[in-house]
Design a protein around this motif. Sequence first.
Motif, PDB file in Angstrom:
ATOM      1  N   MET A 274       0.828  -1.207   0.000  1.00 20.97           N
ATOM      2  CA  MET A 274       0.000   0.000   0.000  1.00 20.97           C
ATOM      3  C   MET A 274       0.862   1.256   0.000  1.00 20.97           C
ATOM      4  N   ARG A 275       1.934   1.224   0.770  1.00 19.90           N
ATOM      5  CA  ARG A 275       2.839   2.379   0.798  1.00 19.90           C
ATOM      6  C   ARG A 275       3.497   2.570  -0.569  1.00 19.90           C
ATOM      7  N   LEU A 276       3.884   1.487  -1.207  1.00 19.86           N
ATOM      8  CA  LEU A 276       4.483   1.559  -2.545  1.00 19.86           C
ATOM      9  C   LEU A 276       3.551   2.281  -3.517  1.00 19.86           C
ATOM     10  N   MET A 277       2.279   1.904  -3.512  1.00 19.42           N
ATOM     11  CA  MET A 277       1.334   2.509  -4.459  1.00 19.42           C
ATOM     12  C   MET A 277       1.149   3.997  -4.200  1.00 19.42           C
ATOM     13  N   THR A 278       1.039   4.385  -2.932  1.00 15.98           N
ATOM     14  CA  THR A 278       0.848   5.809  -2.647  1.00 15.98           C
ATOM     15  C   THR A 278       2.119   6.606  -2.964  1.00 15.98           C
ATOM     16  N   LEU A 279       3.281   6.021  -2.752  1.00 17.34           N
ATOM     17  CA  LEU A 279       4.520   6.709  -3.117  1.00 17.34           C
ATOM     18  C   LEU A 279       4.564   6.987  -4.617  1.00 17.34           C
ATOM     19  N   VAL A 280       4.183   6.007  -5.413  1.00 19.00           N
ATOM     20  CA  VAL A 280       4.189   6.193  -6.870  1.00 19.00           C
ATOM     21  C   VAL A 280       3.201   7.278  -7.276  1.00 19.00           C
ATOM     22  N   PHE A 281       2.006   7.247  -6.692  1.00 19.71           N
ATOM     23  CA  PHE A 281       1.022   8.278  -7.034  1.00 19.71           C
ATOM     24  C   PHE A 281       1.564   9.663  -6.704  1.00 19.71           C
ATOM     25  N   CYS A 282       2.143   9.824  -5.509  1.00 22.98           N
ATOM     26  CA  CYS A 282       2.643  11.135  -5.093  1.00 22.98           C
ATOM     27  C   CYS A 282       3.790  11.606  -5.976  1.00 22.98           C
ATOM     28  N   ASP A 283       4.679  10.708  -6.336  1.00 20.05           N
ATOM     29  CA  ASP A 283       5.812  11.083  -7.190  1.00 20.05           C
ATOM     30  C   ASP A 283       5.332  11.625  -8.529  1.00 20.05           C
ATOM     31  N   ARG A 284       4.362  10.967  -9.130  1.00 22.21           N
ATOM     32  CA  ARG A 284       3.870  11.405 -10.443  1.00 22.21           C
ATOM     33  C   ARG A 284       3.191  12.766 -10.368  1.00 22.21           C
ATOM     34  N   ALA A 285       2.523  13.041  -9.232  1.00 15.62           N
ATOM     35  CA  ALA A 285       1.755  14.283  -9.131  1.00 15.62           C
ATOM     36  C   ALA A 285       2.602  15.477  -8.703  1.00 15.62           C
ATOM     37  N   LEU A 286       3.765  15.222  -8.105  1.00 14.05           N
ATOM     38  CA  LEU A 286       4.593  16.322  -7.584  1.00 14.05           C
ATOM     39  C   LEU A 286       5.781  16.655  -8.488  1.00 14.05           C
ATOM     40  N   THR A 287       5.805  16.111  -9.676  1.00 19.59           N
ATOM     41  CA  THR A 287       6.977  16.248 -10.544  1.00 19.59           C
ATOM     42  C   THR A 287       7.369  17.700 -10.782  1.00 19.59           C
ATOM     43  N   LYS A 288       6.392  18.579 -10.940  1.00 18.06           N
ATOM     44  CA  LYS A 288       6.675  19.978 -11.292  1.00 18.06           C
ATOM     45  C   LYS A 288       7.028  20.855 -10.093  1.00 18.06           C
ATOM     46  N   ALA A 289       6.945  20.306  -8.875  1.00 21.63           N
ATOM     47  CA  ALA A 289       7.267  21.108  -7.688  1.00 21.63           C
ATOM     48  C   ALA A 289       8.769  21.390  -7.633  1.00 21.63           C
ATOM     49  N   PRO A 290       9.168  22.580  -7.186  1.00 19.10           N
ATOM     50  CA  PRO A 290      10.608  22.900  -7.100  1.00 19.10           C
ATOM     51  C   PRO A 290      11.386  21.914  -6.233  1.00 19.10           C
ATOM     52  N   SER A 291      10.725  21.366  -5.199  1.00 15.20           N
ATOM     53  CA  SER A 291      11.418  20.449  -4.293  1.00 15.20           C
ATOM     54  C   SER A 291      11.526  19.032  -4.843  1.00 15.20           C
ATOM     55  N   SER A 292      10.897  18.772  -5.981  1.00 19.52           N
ATOM     56  CA  SER A 292      10.964  17.429  -6.581  1.00 19.52           C
ATOM     57  C   SER A 292      12.261  17.303  -7.377  1.00 19.52           C
ATOM     58  N   THR A 293      13.377  17.383  -6.655  1.00 17.41           N
ATOM     59  CA  THR A 293      14.694  17.305  -7.268  1.00 17.41           C
ATOM     60  C   THR A 293      14.998  15.864  -7.685  1.00 17.41           C
ATOM     61  N   ARG A 294      16.003  15.723  -8.522  1.00 19.28           N
ATOM     62  CA  ARG A 294      16.395  14.374  -8.946  1.00 19.28           C
ATOM     63  C   ARG A 294      16.810  13.541  -7.731  1.00 19.28           C
ATOM     64  N   GLU A 295      17.456  14.174  -6.776  1.00 20.85           N
ATOM     65  CA  GLU A 295      17.888  13.451  -5.573  1.00 20.85           C
ATOM     66  C   GLU A 295      16.691  12.926  -4.779  1.00 20.85           C
ATOM     67  N   ASN A 296      15.701  13.796  -4.582  1.00 19.08           N
ATOM     68  CA  ASN A 296      14.510  13.372  -3.843  1.00 19.08           C
ATOM     69  C   ASN A 296      13.775  12.252  -4.569  1.00 19.08           C
ATOM     70  N   ARG A 297      13.618  12.430  -5.859  1.00 20.84           N
ATOM     71  CA  ARG A 297      12.865  11.443  -6.613  1.00 20.84           C
ATOM     72  C   ARG A 297      13.611  10.117  -6.691  1.00 20.84           C
ATOM     73  N   GLN A 298      14.915  10.161  -6.834  1.00 22.08           N
ATOM     74  CA  GLN A 298      15.674   8.915  -6.873  1.00 22.08           C
ATOM     75  C   GLN A 298      15.554   8.148  -5.558  1.00 22.08           C
ATOM     76  N   ALA A 299      15.501   8.865  -4.457  1.00 25.82           N
ATOM     77  CA  ALA A 299      15.302   8.200  -3.168  1.00 25.82           C
ATOM     78  C   ALA A 299      13.958   7.480  -3.147  1.00 25.82           C
ATOM     79  N   LEU A 300      12.948   8.104  -3.716  1.00 25.00           N
ATOM     80  CA  LEU A 300      11.629   7.466  -3.780  1.00 25.00           C
ATOM     81  C   LEU A 300      11.655   6.273  -4.735  1.00 25.00           C
ATOM     82  N   TRP A 301      12.297   6.417  -5.889  1.00 23.17           N
ATOM     83  CA  TRP A 301      12.342   5.301  -6.841  1.00 23.17           C
ATOM     84  C   TRP A 301      13.047   4.096  -6.213  1.00 23.17           C
ATOM     85  N   SER A 302      14.127   4.366  -5.500  1.00 22.72           N
ATOM     86  CA  SER A 302      14.831   3.266  -4.836  1.00 22.72           C
ATOM     87  C   SER A 302      13.938   2.617  -3.779  1.00 22.72           C
TER      88      SER A 302
END
Length: 635
Positions: free
Chosen positions: A172-200
């Motif tokens: 369940m956590r995996l699914m919500t993480l994926v949803f949040c990542d896709r929706a926050l892509t354009k936010a200034p804080s959605s850096t490559r570092e932050n997103r890579q941590a989520l992908w991992s």
Amino acid sequence: MTKINYKLIKALRQLGFTKLWCFARYQVGLRSGHYRRATPSRREGDVGIPGLAPLEHFPQVSQEEINSTLIVADEICRGRVRLFGGEPVPLILEAGASGEHWTVLERTPLKEDIKLIWEPARFGWGITLVRAFAFSDDPNYAQAFWDKMHAFLNAHPPNTGRQWQSAQEVAMRLMTLVFCDRALTKAPSSTRENRQALWSAVAEHASRILPTLVYARAQNNNHLLAEAAGLFTAGIYLPAHAQAGKWRQLGWEWLNRGLQQQITEFGSYVQNSTNYHRLMLQIVLFADHLRRATGHIDWPKATFERLAAATRWLWALTDPETGWVPNLGANDGAYLFPLTAAPQEDFRPVVEAAARAFLGSGIYHQPELHEMSNWFGLALPAASEQIQPQAIDMVRIASGQGRAFLRAARFTDRPSHADQLHVDLWWRGVNIARDPGTFHYNTPAPWDNALQSSKVHNTITIDGQEQMTLAGRFLWLDWAQADVSGYEAGEDHRLKWVLAEHDGYRRLGAIHQRKLSRIEDGWLVVDNILKSSDLEQQPHTVNLTWLLPDWDWTFESGEILRVKGPEFSVRLQITGVDQVNLVRGGETLVGTIAAQPSWGWYSPTYAEKTPALLLIAVRSGWLPMRLTSTWQMMG
């Protein structure tokens, strides 16, 4: 033969060899150390980039919906969260942290309710922050998500601590993480570092799910669906990962197998619960969204037909004006994707989305109920006239400004509650004869899932015994089976009455038969307790119970209870009994019955309970017996 062996043999016969074999395999893997070796405590390296495009178009909602969303999101930013749809409590992201591997903790039960630890880790609060960012374009909400995500991941390294103990929670956590990542892509804080941590983290979560999928197969319920959907999600989202193809293929396979096995042709779900039924549809709606977004193959015909039937079932129980449903079966407060400003008890957003996805039609015209559908990319179909269906195991009868439901189930898997022939009554959107709910699963007695008992449902018990044999906290054996044996409809095609019976007390030489009829501004409920054979009989004691709201009350003539609510009053007359008792919050108010601590309570959602009035009418003697309950609404 010992008693415990007798129960094991009975469980094997009633649950089936496959489930017990899968559970045995899980225990061997756990105790042998295999799962510890298969789920090491190490971080993933580079897992590649997502295979799904970002969510770039957000739903349009009213200013009122925006305001209510921002209020809740601001609470989350300040470290407060509304678990199970309740009041705000501290958001403790470190809960469950431990240096021990999850396999060690799995064999070390907690004294406290572990659901209170797991719920914040489902990241439902992240969905709220996403909605707040989408509606306000305020970067602080996105920053709050990333900060809290890192706090959680740092506190819970892979496969270490309580948050990795349940593969369902991980999925369940995996699914919500994926949803949040896709929706926050354009936010200034959605850096490559932050997103890579989520992908991992997504890869780490998927790697935890697969080795213990056999446990989910043993449960064959929402565990299997969530874990399969989690694997499918990871396989689609991380196409460059070495295990992506395996995750995607096994996830899709077991998701379809689970849905085809767990949903009956009439739409009933295996867990016999309105809340778990909604959770199942939410899991599937997310998987369906990913399927469409990637051009994945269509649902198999058998799966699609079961999903359509499941949608109609939940629609049949949903009040079109309030969205409330009977509090049927176990209610753990689960709400995986809170993509709406509507309160958690409003089921219409999920029903609307499921209807668009699996019925090809919309149901509710109010725009405020369409947000979830829009997030999942489900367009509004052409308008068509809709007639609310019936559910075969929760038959609905309308009367005046109210509706009544009679529970009559044919169980094909383990029941959730011992609630055969329970009657739920509603008037002007208010639940006046109610199901007690759940409260807690994992706390000391008397609150160790105590509200699953027949004794607190709106039905009858005989000689103080349950309808079925309770063999564990979540395990009923000797399933009582019910059948609808008659009904009559009027010229308007609405039911006038329905008659059903169940065989749960056949072992005592009795059959419980109940007739629910509509009358002007109310209902008549007639209970017949019949002899099941011509063999020598013994006298019996029958308890008839009704759970009402905690309103002002008075008794008239010993058998007429009047309760007065804010907008109307209820008159309940019981005939054919020797004594009438009234219990509230575990204490006897009227009569001589010795109240149990769990009597006279109502739990609207998990971990919450409020006092309620439990009327217990008693009759002793020889069978057959007839008891009548006349409900009249006034004012």
